[in-house]
Design a protein around this motif. Structure first.
Motif, short mmCIF file in Angstrom:
data_model
loop_
_atom_site.label_atom_id
_atom_site.label_comp_id
_atom_site.label_asym_id
_atom_site.label_seq_id
_atom_site.Cartn_x
_atom_site.Cartn_y
_atom_site.Cartn_z
N ASN A 137 -16.01 -3.62 -22.58
CA ASN A 137 -14.58 -3.87 -22.33
C ASN A 137 -14.06 -3.20 -21.06
N ALA A 138 -14.93 -2.50 -20.35
CA ALA A 138 -14.50 -1.78 -19.15
C ALA A 138 -14.66 -2.66 -17.90
N SER A 139 -13.60 -2.73 -17.11
CA SER A 139 -13.64 -3.38 -15.79
C SER A 139 -13.21 -2.36 -14.75
N PHE A 140 -13.74 -2.49 -13.53
CA PHE A 140 -13.49 -1.48 -12.50
C PHE A 140 -13.04 -2.13 -11.20
N LEU A 141 -11.97 -1.57 -10.64
CA LEU A 141 -11.48 -1.97 -9.32
C LEU A 141 -11.53 -0.72 -8.45
N THR A 142 -12.73 -0.38 -8.02
CA THR A 142 -12.97 0.90 -7.38
C THR A 142 -12.40 0.99 -5.98
N GLU A 143 -12.12 -0.16 -5.37
CA GLU A 143 -11.64 -0.14 -3.98
C GLU A 143 -10.13 0.06 -3.87
N LYS A 144 -9.43 0.02 -4.99
CA LYS A 144 -7.97 0.11 -4.96
C LYS A 144 -7.51 1.53 -4.60
N GLN A 145 -6.45 1.61 -3.80
CA GLN A 145 -5.85 2.88 -3.42
C GLN A 145 -4.33 2.78 -3.58
N PRO A 146 -3.66 3.89 -3.82
CA PRO A 146 -2.19 3.85 -3.84
C PRO A 146 -1.66 3.28 -2.53
N SER A 147 -0.61 2.46 -2.63
CA SER A 147 -0.06 1.80 -1.45
C SER A 147 1.47 1.75 -1.55
N ALA A 148 2.12 1.80 -0.40
CA ALA A 148 3.58 1.65 -0.37
C ALA A 148 4.00 0.27 -0.86
N ASN A 149 3.07 -0.67 -0.84
CA ASN A 149 3.38 -2.03 -1.27
C ASN A 149 3.89 -2.07 -2.71
N GLU A 150 3.23 -1.35 -3.61
CA GLU A 150 3.63 -1.36 -5.02
C GLU A 150 4.79 -0.42 -5.32
N MET A 151 5.10 0.47 -4.39
CA MET A 151 6.21 1.39 -4.60
C MET A 151 7.56 0.68 -4.58
N SER A 152 7.63 -0.46 -3.90
CA SER A 152 8.92 -1.09 -3.60
C SER A 152 9.74 -1.43 -4.84
N LYS A 153 9.13 -2.09 -5.82
CA LYS A 153 9.88 -2.49 -7.01
C LYS A 153 10.30 -1.28 -7.84
N LEU A 154 9.40 -0.30 -7.93
CA LEU A 154 9.73 0.90 -8.68
C LEU A 154 10.87 1.67 -8.02
N ALA A 155 10.82 1.74 -6.70
CA ALA A 155 11.88 2.44 -5.96
C ALA A 155 13.22 1.71 -6.09
N GLU A 156 13.19 0.40 -6.03
CA GLU A 156 14.42 -0.38 -6.16
C GLU A 156 15.05 -0.17 -7.53
N CYS A 157 14.23 -0.15 -8.57
CA CYS A 157 14.75 0.08 -9.93
C CYS A 157 15.41 1.45 -10.04
#
Length: 220
Positions: free
Chosen positions: A175-195
């Motif tokens: 049941n384990a899947s891995f996305l090892t190349e992902k890094q924190p990005s300002a791209n995903e911060m936008s919606k959280l910051a807006e909220c």
């Protein structure tokens, strides 16, 4: 509608973006393995402002990734954010690094576990459900082959971030899947910051400190 400058410096990715009403209109990143924050952060801020055709005085707030993550990276990002907020007299918004990272997993998993490297077999991690809700708080933990077994037995789990290769090497659960190349990005911060901006969930510019989780240990 808010215009927010988003700064992500918790990992090796030096990432800066401008969001308007929660949508990215300009972004600049350096995902090279070494830390380039001290050299690149303010250059990237200037670049995204020019790309978005806005001035510093047009900003409604600055959002910064608060950690956990690299001690030095967090210090650089938070110092820049606080300096801008103080000089422009605008709010400071902090965004949890692991929550932001978890948004890169998509919606096809029952559980999402973002991981950031914390040296040796240790990682910083938190656990989110398919709705994006945090169901286990952020921890620094040493990985074993039995880590997260209670979630793996319940459904599909996505592990992502630069700490996830450590677990991939010792986890054989189907049941384990891995996305090892992902890094924190300002791209995903936008919606959280807006909220957060909409409900005035902001920080005290003078006293805000990053969420280190662990004490800094200097290398030789």
């Amino acid at each position: 509608m808010a215009t927010i400058l988003c700064l992500e410096t918790a990992s090796t990715n030096c990432s800066v973006a401008i969001s308007v009403d929660g949508k990215i209109i300009a972004k600049k990143e350096d995902r090279t393995p070494g830390y380039s924050h001290a050299e690149k952060l303010h250059v990237f801020i200037d670049a995204v402002l020019k790309e978005a055709k806005i001035k510093l005085s047009d900003l409604d707030a600055v959002a910064v990734s608060k950690g956990p993550g690299s001690y030095t990276g967090l210090r650089i990002g938070v110092s820049a954010a606080k300096g801008l907020c103080f000089s422009l007299n605008i709010p400071l918004i902090s965004v949890a690094t692991l929550q932001s990272l978890s948004l890169q997993a998509g919606a096809s998993f029952q559980f999402i576990i973002p991981m950031l490297d914390a040296r040796r077999m240790e990682v910083y991690s938190a656990i989110f459900n398919s709705e994006g809700e945090e169901i286990r708080e952020t921890r620094a933990e040493i990985l074993t082959s039995d880590s997260f077994i209670e979630y793996l037995e319940k459904g599909k789990v996505c592990f992502l971030g630069d700490g996830s290769p450590k677990f991939q090497a010792i986890c054989e659960h189907e049941n384990a899947s891995f996305l090892t190349e992902k890094q924190p990005s300002a791209n995903e911060m936008s919606k959280l910051a807006e909220c957060k901006y909409k409900i005035s969930d902001t920080e005290d510019v003078a006293y805000f400190e990053p969420f280190y989780l662990k004490d800094f240990v200097a290398g030789k």
